[in-house]
Design an enzyme around this catalytic site. Sequence first.
Site, PDB file in Angstrom:
ATOM      1  N   CYS A   1      10.281   2.584   5.291  1.00 20.14           N
ATOM      2  CA  CYS A   1       9.016   2.538   4.552  1.00 20.14           C
ATOM      3  C   CYS A   1       7.927   2.049   5.498  1.00 20.14           C
ATOM      4  CB  CYS A   1       9.118   1.608   3.337  1.00 20.14           C
ATOM      5  SG  CYS A   1       7.557   1.438   2.430  1.00 20.14           S
TER       6      CYS A   1
ATOM      7  N   CYS B   1       3.006  -0.159   4.315  1.00 20.24           N
ATOM      8  CA  CYS B   1       2.187  -1.291   4.763  1.00 20.24           C
ATOM      9  C   CYS B   1       1.902  -1.119   6.254  1.00 20.24           C
ATOM     10  CB  CYS B   1       2.906  -2.611   4.488  1.00 20.24           C
ATOM     11  SG  CYS B   1       3.144  -2.967   2.742  1.00 20.24           S
TER      12      CYS B   1
ATOM     13  N   CYS C   1      11.252  -5.146  -2.209  1.00 22.66           N
ATOM     14  CA  CYS C   1       9.955  -5.053  -1.532  1.00 22.66           C
ATOM     15  C   CYS C   1       9.227  -6.391  -1.544  1.00 22.66           C
ATOM     16  CB  CYS C   1       9.099  -3.982  -2.216  1.00 22.66           C
ATOM     17  SG  CYS C   1       7.427  -3.850  -1.549  1.00 22.66           S
TER      18      CYS C   1
ATOM     19  N   GLN D   1      -6.591  -5.353 -11.878  1.00 26.08           N
ATOM     20  CA  GLN D   1      -6.478  -5.645 -10.452  1.00 26.08           C
ATOM     21  C   GLN D   1      -5.031  -5.978 -10.103  1.00 26.08           C
ATOM     22  OE1 GLN D   1      -8.816  -5.273  -8.292  1.00 26.08           O
ATOM     23  NE2 GLN D   1     -10.727  -5.307  -9.454  1.00 26.08           N
TER      24      GLN D   1
ATOM     25  N   GLU E   1     -16.415   1.644 -20.688  1.00 23.77           N
ATOM     26  CA  GLU E   1     -15.182   2.089 -20.045  1.00 23.77           C
ATOM     27  C   GLU E   1     -14.683   3.354 -20.736  1.00 23.77           C
ATOM     28  OE1 GLU E   1     -11.960   2.899 -18.133  1.00 23.77           O
ATOM     29  OE2 GLU E   1     -13.085   1.142 -17.423  1.00 23.77           O
TER      30      GLU E   1
ATOM     31  N   ASN F   1     -18.052  -1.630 -11.207  1.00 22.49           N
ATOM     32  CA  ASN F   1     -16.756  -1.727 -10.538  1.00 22.49           C
ATOM     33  C   ASN F   1     -16.078  -0.362 -10.619  1.00 22.49           C
ATOM     34  OD1 ASN F   1     -14.443  -2.827  -9.316  1.00 22.49           O
ATOM     35  ND2 ASN F   1     -13.528  -3.285 -11.302  1.00 22.49           N
TER      36      ASN F   1
ATOM     37  N   CYS G   1     -13.967  -0.838  -4.153  1.00 26.28           N
ATOM     38  CA  CYS G   1     -12.651  -0.694  -3.522  1.00 26.28           C
ATOM     39  C   CYS G   1     -12.705   0.347  -2.420  1.00 26.28           C
ATOM     40  CB  CYS G   1     -11.595  -0.320  -4.565  1.00 26.28           C
ATOM     41  SG  CYS G   1     -11.898   1.251  -5.392  1.00 26.28           S
TER      42      CYS G   1
END
Length: 393
Positions: free
Chosen positions: A11, A14, A102, A226, A276, A323, A350
């Site tokens: 993997c 990351c 993980c 989040q 939303e 956001n 983000c």
Amino acid sequence: MQCSYFDAGVCRSCTLMGVPYPDQILDKEIRLREMLATVGTASAAEDGTATSAPAPIDWLPAITSPESGYRNKAKMVVGGSVQHPTIGILDHKQRGVDLRACGICTPGIRRALPVLADFIAFAGLIPYDVPKRRGELKFVLVTESPSGALMVRFVLRSEGQLPTLRKHLGVLQEALPNATVITANLLPEHKAVTEGDREIVLTESDTLPMPLGRTLLHLRPQSFFQTNSTVAEQLYGQVAEWVDVANPRSLWDLYCGVGGFALHSARAGRTVLGIETSREAVASATMSARERGLPQVRFIAADATEYAVHAKPDRVPELVIVNPPRRGIGADLAAWLDTSTVQTVVYSSCNPTTLVRDLEAMPSWRVTSARMLDIFPQTDHVEVVTLVERRGA
């Protein structure tokens, strides 16, 4: 942080694994500062002459995260066989790779994943075979609340194994007593998404309480939250601090999700409206406002841009929090904000690339303060929250 999956090459999600954490933070801060330093430099005055360089941004210290055990939601592909299911990702041949240990997942999720693998085998849930397009169980989605409670969602191709899941539900609840919300999500299409539109709640409760500081939020199955609770609490606190300094009588929280910014920014005498598209998220946010006794805080299901551009002038607030998803707020909402009577904008992003694009489309505004948030350590993903005020204000 050290990861045996990364070291073994099974993997590589990351991408910064092994890079010292202080170096990760420094590199992300440098990148953000360079990107935002360019905002406004290409604008021109009304007579066509170049404007002066933008005023310096007040950069606050970065909000950092624990290096490991931070991710409160795991989206795990189910592969392998009924007898030996894998929970993790798929390799380049679309075969299951097991990542049940993980290290970036919260400890509660890491404890839950082996239990879920055993339950899949016990109940005989058939993992979906991507190349052959056969099988039923596609994903297991697990979210952990800061209180330790879990939401577990089984993403199935059809209702075919739903009776089996119902039949053995008690076994799972006994093995995983902190799983307070368990659902089946139906995703019949063969496409690269992790969930479908239809959710079948199998437990008495359909909402996961998410306490953050002194504010209790609620999360329903198809609501966004989040993925780093530690950083989320500080993010909400920072935004609430900026809002209190501006002290608006009214504010909108656009793309409000389950209402984190709106609820943290609610004060006596201040009207708050959250917008939303997800009705599930609006229901969650409304529940939180009602429990806290905040009648001046409302939430509605609508498109943020459509609602804003068609709002009557007397409904426009003094402050707007945005956001948005990675695509940003877009040209229409940016143009509306630029010409509106809104006095202050707090933009939580983000995706710094779309943030810069949106700010360039708002020449009447400038970033006065900014703060980096490391929501996803060990990756090059970076988030930033900015205080944006009108030029000359």
